[in-house]
Design an enzyme around this catalytic site. Structure first.
Site, PDB file in Angstrom:
ATOM      1  N   ASP A  69     -11.914  -0.589  12.418  1.00 26.88           N
ATOM      2  CA  ASP A  69     -12.715   0.201  10.920  1.00 26.88           C
ATOM      3  C   ASP A  69     -14.211  -0.435  10.686  1.00 26.88           C
ATOM      4  O   ASP A  69     -14.409  -0.987  11.896  1.00 26.88           O
ATOM      5  CB  ASP A  69     -11.690  -1.361   9.890  1.00 26.88           C
TER       6      ASP A  69
ATOM      7  N   ARG B 112      -9.636  -8.241   9.374  1.00 27.29           N
ATOM      8  CA  ARG B 112      -9.190  -9.281   8.383  1.00 27.29           C
ATOM      9  C   ARG B 112      -9.730 -10.612   8.827  1.00 27.29           C
ATOM     10  O   ARG B 112      -9.393 -11.440   8.540  1.00 27.29           O
ATOM     11  CB  ARG B 112      -7.807  -9.430   8.634  1.00 27.29           C
TER      12      ARG B 112
ATOM     13  N   CYS C  99     -10.587 -11.587  17.406  1.00 28.05           N
ATOM     14  CA  CYS C  99     -11.057 -10.309  18.215  1.00 28.05           C
ATOM     15  C   CYS C  99     -12.367 -10.478  16.906  1.00 28.05           C
ATOM     16  O   CYS C  99     -12.147 -10.443  16.162  1.00 28.05           O
ATOM     17  CB  CYS C  99     -10.662  -9.585  17.892  1.00 28.05           C
TER      18      CYS C  99
ATOM     19  N   LYS D 168      -3.417   4.604   6.657  1.00 33.83           N
ATOM     20  CA  LYS D 168      -3.891   5.683   7.854  1.00 33.83           C
ATOM     21  C   LYS D 168      -3.519   6.944   7.859  1.00 33.83           C
ATOM     22  O   LYS D 168      -2.634   7.145   7.421  1.00 33.83           O
ATOM     23  CB  LYS D 168      -2.394   5.518   8.989  1.00 33.83           C
TER      24      LYS D 168
ATOM     25  N   CYS E 126      -4.989 -17.155  14.443  1.00 31.01           N
ATOM     26  CA  CYS E 126      -4.615 -15.931  15.622  1.00 31.01           C
ATOM     27  C   CYS E 126      -4.483 -17.368  17.304  1.00 31.01           C
ATOM     28  O   CYS E 126      -5.750 -18.519  17.108  1.00 31.01           O
ATOM     29  CB  CYS E 126      -5.253 -15.602  15.700  1.00 31.01           C
TER      30      CYS E 126
ATOM     31  N   ARG F 151       7.478  -0.226   1.809  1.00 28.99           N
ATOM     32  CA  ARG F 151       7.106  -0.976   2.415  1.00 28.99           C
ATOM     33  C   ARG F 151       5.987  -1.870   2.584  1.00 28.99           C
ATOM     34  O   ARG F 151       4.911  -1.489   1.522  1.00 28.99           O
ATOM     35  CB  ARG F 151       6.803  -0.788   4.359  1.00 28.99           C
TER      36      ARG F 151
ATOM     37  N   ASP G 275      -8.158   4.418   9.713  1.00 28.30           N
ATOM     38  CA  ASP G 275      -7.797   3.698   8.580  1.00 28.30           C
ATOM     39  C   ASP G 275      -8.548   4.042   6.774  1.00 28.30           C
ATOM     40  O   ASP G 275      -9.633   3.802   7.910  1.00 28.30           O
ATOM     41  CB  ASP G 275      -7.302   2.305   8.378  1.00 28.30           C
TER      42      ASP G 275
ATOM     43  N   CYS H  63     -11.853  -8.103  14.557  1.00 23.40           N
ATOM     44  CA  CYS H  63     -11.329  -8.186  13.754  1.00 23.40           C
ATOM     45  C   CYS H  63     -11.211  -7.891  12.027  1.00 23.40           C
ATOM     46  O   CYS H  63     -12.279  -8.394  11.648  1.00 23.40           O
ATOM     47  CB  CYS H  63     -10.330  -9.621  13.328  1.00 23.40           C
TER      48      CYS H  63
ATOM     49  N   ARG I  13       0.655  -1.315  -0.154  1.00 19.64           N
ATOM     50  CA  ARG I  13      -0.092   0.086  -0.248  1.00 19.64           C
ATOM     51  C   ARG I  13       0.947   1.640   0.304  1.00 19.64           C
ATOM     52  O   ARG I  13       0.519   2.016  -0.691  1.00 19.64           O
ATOM     53  CB  ARG I  13      -0.918  -0.432   1.437  1.00 19.64           C
ATOM     54  N   TYR I  14       2.558   1.031   1.149  1.00 21.62           N
ATOM     55  CA  TYR I  14       2.538   2.526   0.735  1.00 21.62           C
ATOM     56  C   TYR I  14       4.876   2.381   0.104  1.00 21.62           C
ATOM     57  O   TYR I  14       4.191   0.463   0.238  1.00 21.62           O
ATOM     58  CB  TYR I  14       3.475   2.532   2.376  1.00 21.62           C
TER      59      TYR I  14
HETATM   60  S1  SF4 Z   1      -7.143  -8.230  15.176  1.00 18.75           S
HETATM   61 FE1  SF4 Z   1      -7.655 -10.284  13.711  1.00 18.75          FE
HETATM   62  S2  SF4 Z   1      -5.780 -11.141  13.233  1.00 18.75           S
HETATM   63 FE2  SF4 Z   1      -5.110  -9.956  15.322  1.00 18.75          FE
HETATM   64  S3  SF4 Z   1      -5.115 -11.157  16.858  1.00 18.75           S
HETATM   65 FE3  SF4 Z   1      -7.199 -10.019  17.177  1.00 18.75          FE
HETATM   66  S4  SF4 Z   1      -8.400 -11.896  15.440  1.00 18.75           S
HETATM   67 FE4  SF4 Z   1      -6.275 -12.016  14.687  1.00 18.75          FE
END
Ligand code: SF4
Length: 412
Positions: free
Chosen positions: A318, A159, A154, A362, A150, A141, A355, A157, A137-138
């Site tokens: 997000d 993703r 979360c 960001k 994971c 990097r 973001d 999340c 994206r940048y």
């Molecule tokens: S935010 Fe998403 S990628 Fe990060 S630890 Fe939690 S579930 Fe995993």
């Protein structure tokens, strides 16, 4: 007669007993797993194997589950799996429906409500991926998504479209193409390993990955984004730290949201990483009824410094599909930043960023301190609301003849 005096400008109100309690380091304890031998409890693979992943187990461990959580858990696996390590589960307060730890990892029915402006890829990562799992994206990097696993998931999340798909603790299927892209692009000097969580790999796999990256001459700097010290501090073994130490400069960004996540176990794990010479930063997500509160955030950033971690970013949550119940407002975020800057150590003050939805990258947002720029001065305020002027020509050159009148600082 005792009278209450309001704090004067520059004086901080006394910390509340609640604040002191938030700052205290406590162990997560053993909770339901009191009979598990120490050796197993300290073993990160045991913790992974015994994660809470089903409704049946969750109900057994937490009879206070609400109907919304029960319904959310039934539907969760069609989107983002539920998984909670026994260690992290012990941080949940079963008596509090709004427990900040519980809100982050136990699904709720609210996750099924999706608004039209919400997205499955809110940061536009897929459209900036020259190779699947690699986001460029940048200019200098890349984000290298090395795994989809994971230790726990979360509920907000970013993703969630990618993680928890259970492809095993192995590299991304496009691993060789991902590495080849980095190798043939000399502009890439910084690689951020993320996923999923790269620290879920075995030491051997991680060493292999880091060696491959270090063999690319233009890769100056490697970062690892991880929530492992928070979800699974047992993974931060002396052996892991000794292995990581070979690959400096290596930075680690952890992800912690609430002071209660910073237990004695997490502090010790972070200490081991810091002792290995790894600079540590933290990224928090601003979450409704989790950390959208000045006292909570202040206790959190101060506690991070005690763990030798520099608060790096607070992210506006997000626009991920089904996250409305967890998103705090930008107004709240700005209020928190206003309450941190100047009121606590500069090192403890992170940058608040949004973001940009759709893939703009960001963007830092902060309370306004510059009030105006005139032909011969910049007018600004400090954290106490006092106004000051800095003499400067409108084109930015120094002034050799001062402005006609400098206002005395005054309180607003
Ligand atoms: S935010 Fe998403 S990628 Fe990060 S630890 Fe939690 S579930 Fe995993």
């Amino acid at each position: 007669m005792v009278t209450e005096e309001a704090p004067q400008a520059g004086e901080e109100p006394p910390a509340s007993p609640g604040f002191d309690s938030l700052k205290r380091f406590r162990s997560a304890g053993r909770g339901f797993w009191a009979n598990v031998p120490d050796q197993d409890w300290q073993d990160w693979r045991w913790q992974l194997k015994h994660r809470v992943t089903t409704l049946e187990r969750l109900e057994r461990l937490m009879p206070t589950l609400t109907p919304e959580e029960r319904a959310g858990t039934v539907l969760a696996n069609s989107k983002l799996a539920m998984a909670i390590t026994p260690y992290f589960f012990n941080l949940i307060d079963p008596a509090d429906e709004d427990c900040p730890i519980r809100r982050q990892v136990i699904p709720r029915l609210d996750e099924t409500a999706t608004a039209t402006w919400e997205m499955s890829d809110p940061c536009g990562e897929d459209s900036h991926s020259p190779v699947p799992g690699l986001v460029h994206r940048y200019p200098d990097r890349v984000l290298f998504l090395v795994t989809d696993r994971c230790a726990a998931y979360c509920r907000y999340c970013t993703r969630s479209r990618l993680v928890s798909n259970a492809s095993g603790y192995d590299f991304h299927p496009e691993f060789d193409r991902q590495l080849a892209y980095i190798a043939r692009n000399p502009a890439v000097r910084d690689v951020l390993l993320s996923g999923g969580d790269p620290l879920l790999f075995s030491d051997e796999k991680l060493e292999f990955l880091l060696s491959r990256l270090r063999a690319i001459p233009h890769v100056e700097f490697v970062r690892i984004g991880t929530r492992i010290p928070i979800f699974l501090p047992q993974r931060i073994t002396p052996e892991l730290c000794a292995m990581l130490k070979q690959f400096h400069p290596l930075f680690i960004s952890i992800h912690s949201n609430h002071p209660r996540e910073l237990t004695t176990e997490a502090r010790d794990a972070l200490g081991r990483l810091a002792d290995a010479g790894i600079p540590l930063g933290n990224q928090s997500v601003l979450l409704r009824h989790v950390n959208d509160d000045l006292a909570v955030m202040k206790a959190h950033v101060q506690k991070l410094l005690l763990c030798r971690v520099r608060p790096y970013y607070i992210y506006q949550c997000d626009l991920i599909a089904g996250s409305a119940h967890l998103r705090a407002s930008v107004r709240k975020g700005l209020e928190i930043m206003e309450g941190l800057r100047g009121h606590t150590t500069g090192y403890a003050v992170p940058t608040y960023v949004i973001d940009a939805p759709g893939g703009g990258g960001k963007v830092p947002v902060s309370p306004e301190y510059v009030l105006s720029r005139n032909a011969d001065r910049v007018v600004f305020r400090n954290y106490e609301g006092m106004i000051f002027e800095y003499p400067e020509a409108s084109d930015g050159t120094p002034l050799f003849k001062g402005p006609t009148r400098i206002e005395e600082p005054e309180l607003v």
